[in-house]
Design an enzyme around this catalytic site. Structure first.
Site, PDB file in Angstrom:
ATOM      1  N   VAL A 102     -11.325   2.663 -14.624  1.00 41.00           N
ATOM      2  CA  VAL A 102     -11.984   1.800 -13.646  1.00 41.00           C
ATOM      3  C   VAL A 102     -11.601   2.294 -12.269  1.00 41.00           C
ATOM      4  O   VAL A 102     -10.419   2.342 -11.918  1.00 41.00           O
ATOM      5  CB  VAL A 102     -11.567   0.326 -13.821  1.00 41.00           C
ATOM      6  CG1 VAL A 102     -12.269  -0.551 -12.779  1.00 41.00           C
ATOM      7  CG2 VAL A 102     -11.892  -0.166 -15.228  1.00 41.00           C
ATOM      8  N   TYR A 131       4.722  -4.385  -8.621  1.00 42.50           N
ATOM      9  CA  TYR A 131       3.420  -4.922  -9.043  1.00 42.50           C
ATOM     10  C   TYR A 131       3.531  -5.650 -10.376  1.00 42.50           C
ATOM     11  O   TYR A 131       2.705  -6.493 -10.702  1.00 42.50           O
ATOM     12  CB  TYR A 131       2.398  -3.795  -9.152  1.00 42.50           C
ATOM     13  CG  TYR A 131       1.759  -3.423  -7.831  1.00 42.50           C
ATOM     14  CD1 TYR A 131       0.520  -3.928  -7.476  1.00 42.50           C
ATOM     15  CD2 TYR A 131       2.394  -2.550  -6.945  1.00 42.50           C
ATOM     16  CE1 TYR A 131      -0.081  -3.585  -6.276  1.00 42.50           C
ATOM     17  CE2 TYR A 131       1.808  -2.208  -5.735  1.00 42.50           C
ATOM     18  CZ  TYR A 131       0.564  -2.724  -5.409  1.00 42.50           C
ATOM     19  OH  TYR A 131      -0.018  -2.396  -4.211  1.00 42.50           O
ATOM     20  N   TYR A 188       5.453   4.266  -6.372  1.00 48.54           N
ATOM     21  CA  TYR A 188       4.125   3.653  -6.241  1.00 48.54           C
ATOM     22  C   TYR A 188       3.438   3.571  -7.605  1.00 48.54           C
ATOM     23  O   TYR A 188       2.744   4.490  -8.035  1.00 48.54           O
ATOM     24  CB  TYR A 188       3.269   4.439  -5.251  1.00 48.54           C
ATOM     25  CG  TYR A 188       1.965   3.772  -4.875  1.00 48.54           C
ATOM     26  CD1 TYR A 188       1.958   2.488  -4.332  1.00 48.54           C
ATOM     27  CD2 TYR A 188       0.748   4.419  -5.053  1.00 48.54           C
ATOM     28  CE1 TYR A 188       0.766   1.873  -3.976  1.00 48.54           C
ATOM     29  CE2 TYR A 188      -0.454   3.816  -4.700  1.00 48.54           C
ATOM     30  CZ  TYR A 188      -0.434   2.540  -4.163  1.00 48.54           C
ATOM     31  OH  TYR A 188      -1.614   1.929  -3.822  1.00 48.54           O
ATOM     32  N   SER A 245     -12.960   2.531  -7.973  1.00 52.87           N
ATOM     33  CA  SER A 245     -13.905   2.184  -6.909  1.00 52.87           C
ATOM     34  C   SER A 245     -13.925   3.247  -5.820  1.00 52.87           C
ATOM     35  O   SER A 245     -14.973   3.633  -5.329  1.00 52.87           O
ATOM     36  CB  SER A 245     -13.540   0.822  -6.300  1.00 52.87           C
ATOM     37  OG  SER A 245     -13.660  -0.197  -7.273  1.00 52.87           O
ATOM     38  N   ASN A 246     -12.749   3.703  -5.445  1.00 48.77           N
ATOM     39  CA  ASN A 246     -12.620   4.706  -4.394  1.00 48.77           C
ATOM     40  C   ASN A 246     -12.559   6.089  -5.031  1.00 48.77           C
ATOM     41  O   ASN A 246     -11.512   6.524  -5.510  1.00 48.77           O
ATOM     42  CB  ASN A 246     -11.358   4.416  -3.573  1.00 48.77           C
ATOM     43  CG  ASN A 246     -11.162   5.395  -2.435  1.00 48.77           C
ATOM     44  OD1 ASN A 246     -12.045   6.197  -2.126  1.00 48.77           O
ATOM     45  ND2 ASN A 246     -10.004   5.345  -1.817  1.00 48.77           N
ATOM     46  N   GLU A 293       0.836  -1.200   0.000  1.00 43.23           N
ATOM     47  CA  GLU A 293       0.000   0.000   0.000  1.00 43.23           C
ATOM     48  C   GLU A 293       0.870   1.249   0.000  1.00 43.23           C
ATOM     49  O   GLU A 293       2.036   1.215   0.397  1.00 43.23           O
ATOM     50  CB  GLU A 293      -0.914   0.004   1.218  1.00 43.23           C
ATOM     51  CG  GLU A 293      -1.887  -1.152   1.296  1.00 43.23           C
ATOM     52  CD  GLU A 293      -2.993  -1.047   0.281  1.00 43.23           C
ATOM     53  OE1 GLU A 293      -3.259   0.073  -0.208  1.00 43.23           O
ATOM     54  OE2 GLU A 293      -3.602  -2.092  -0.045  1.00 43.23           O
ATOM     55  N   GLU A 304      -1.158  -2.055 -10.160  1.00 45.17           N
ATOM     56  CA  GLU A 304      -1.802  -2.823 -11.227  1.00 45.17           C
ATOM     57  C   GLU A 304      -2.581  -1.932 -12.190  1.00 45.17           C
ATOM     58  O   GLU A 304      -2.895  -2.357 -13.306  1.00 45.17           O
ATOM     59  CB  GLU A 304      -2.727  -3.889 -10.627  1.00 45.17           C
ATOM     60  CG  GLU A 304      -4.069  -3.392 -10.127  1.00 45.17           C
ATOM     61  CD  GLU A 304      -3.988  -2.637  -8.800  1.00 45.17           C
ATOM     62  OE1 GLU A 304      -4.951  -1.934  -8.459  1.00 45.17           O
ATOM     63  OE2 GLU A 304      -2.944  -2.749  -8.119  1.00 45.17           O
TER      64      GLU A 304
END
Length: 342
Positions: A176, A153, A236, A178-179, A122, A239
């Protein structure tokens, strides 16, 4: 008086002597065969890596003895059996479970000199509670290039043969997510792009979730994919870049660390970096105005390279054994928070 032959007792003693000599010879031969030849090192012992709590689940996977061999790592055994704490060569702790207190550090039972590994994939923005972990861990496993056990990754590997065919590109850009939070830079950039660039948004944030096997075929029909990280930190790159864009066969538009970091992992012409443009409108104009020949140059890497993803925690933990002989003994991260949030 001369005897024509030996008596029975003499013959038995002679046979016994011969049998004893034969036994000694056989034992001597077995000892020679079992001895390690001079100058040939004995094979290294199997390393035992104890995973204190499997990431994101209370039901760890089966871990047969050949688990790491399947990832090309020999003499490495993963286990979640806490009874091995006293004998394990290293113990690895995944931070999320420490952060949520699903797992606790067995400090009182820690064997002297046993290396402990802190593991997290993370970003610092979503990693909390590090201040109480100073002076405990010897090694770090993460996506950071300066980690003791560096596990990205994904990466690009040489590839022979033709590149996989691409479906026809019917749409401009996909995302795409989600958050979806307005304070995130990626959301702010999307808001600025939307008036100038057609972006189809999928995921829970837009109530258009894609099944696991639907994501790549869906994204592959787009010219571009918004590989926007949820936070911008050193190294960082997740994916969102490796799988959602490169593996899908589309061109990633990246928001994350600086361009130089991406270029350490991928060709400079395999992605579009948002930092190369002064405004979101300039970025949108560049994407919309790209002709076919220039677009194909962004996909030229596929003729010689392929994407390898590192998504399985078993493979990530097996990497500890690969690095084990080269890692510094006695090292301690006195200020883990200061290191990770650098």
């Amino acid at each position: 008086m001369n005897q024509a032959g030996c008596g029975p007792s003499q013959r038995l003693r002679a046979l016994g002597a011969l049998a004893g000599a034969a036994l000694l010879s056989a034992l001597w031969l077995l000892w020679l065969l079992g001895s390690t030849p001079v100058g040939v090192p004995a094979p290294p012992p199997t390393l035992v890596i104890l995973v204190w709590h499997w990431p994101f689940t209370d039901r760890p996977p089966e871990l047969p003895s050949n688990t790491c061999i399947s990832y090309g790592v020999a003499r490495c055994h993963l286990s979640t059996d806490h009874s091995l704490l006293a004998s394990a060569d290293a113990v690895v702790f995944h931070h999320r479970e420490l952060q949520t207190q699903q797992a606790r550090l067995p400090l009182a039972s820690r064997p002297r000199g046993q290396p402990w590994v802190w593991a997290s994939m993370e970003s610092p923005s979503h990693t909390h509670g590090l201040s109480r972990l100073g002076g405990i861990f010897n090694w770090v496993l993460s996506y950071r290039q300066d980690s003791d056990i560096f596990v990205p990754y994904g990466r690009l590997e040489p590839h022979e043969g033709p590149a996989p065919p691409l479906p026809a590109k019917k749409r401009v850009a996909a995302w795409v997510v989600s958050n979806f939070r307005e304070r995130q830079r990626r959301v702010q950039l999307y808001r600025q792009l939307a008036p100038h660039l057609q972006v189809d948004v999928f995921g829970r944030a837009n109530r258009k979730p894609l099944c696991a096997n639907c994501l790549l075929p869906t994204v592959a029909r787009y010219l571009f994919y918004l590989s926007f990280e949820n936070s911008q930190h050193r190294d960082y790159i997740t994916e969102k870049f490796w799988r959602n864009a490169l593996a899908a066969g589309t061109v990633p538009v990246v928001l994350g660390p600086p361009r130089a970091t991406y270029e350490a992992f991928a060709p400079a012409d395999a992605f579009v970096h948002v930092d190369d443009f002064g405004t979101a409108q300039e970025l949108a104009s560049f994407l919309v105005g790209m002709n076919e020949s220039r677009y194909r140059r962004y996909l030229a890497w596929r003729a010689r390279l392929r994407v390898r993803l590192f998504e399985d925690w078993r493979e990530r933990f097996c990497a500890i054994c690969t690095r084990y002989p080269y890692l510094p003994r006695g090292q301690v991260y006195e200020d883990l928070k200061g290191w990770f949030q650098d």
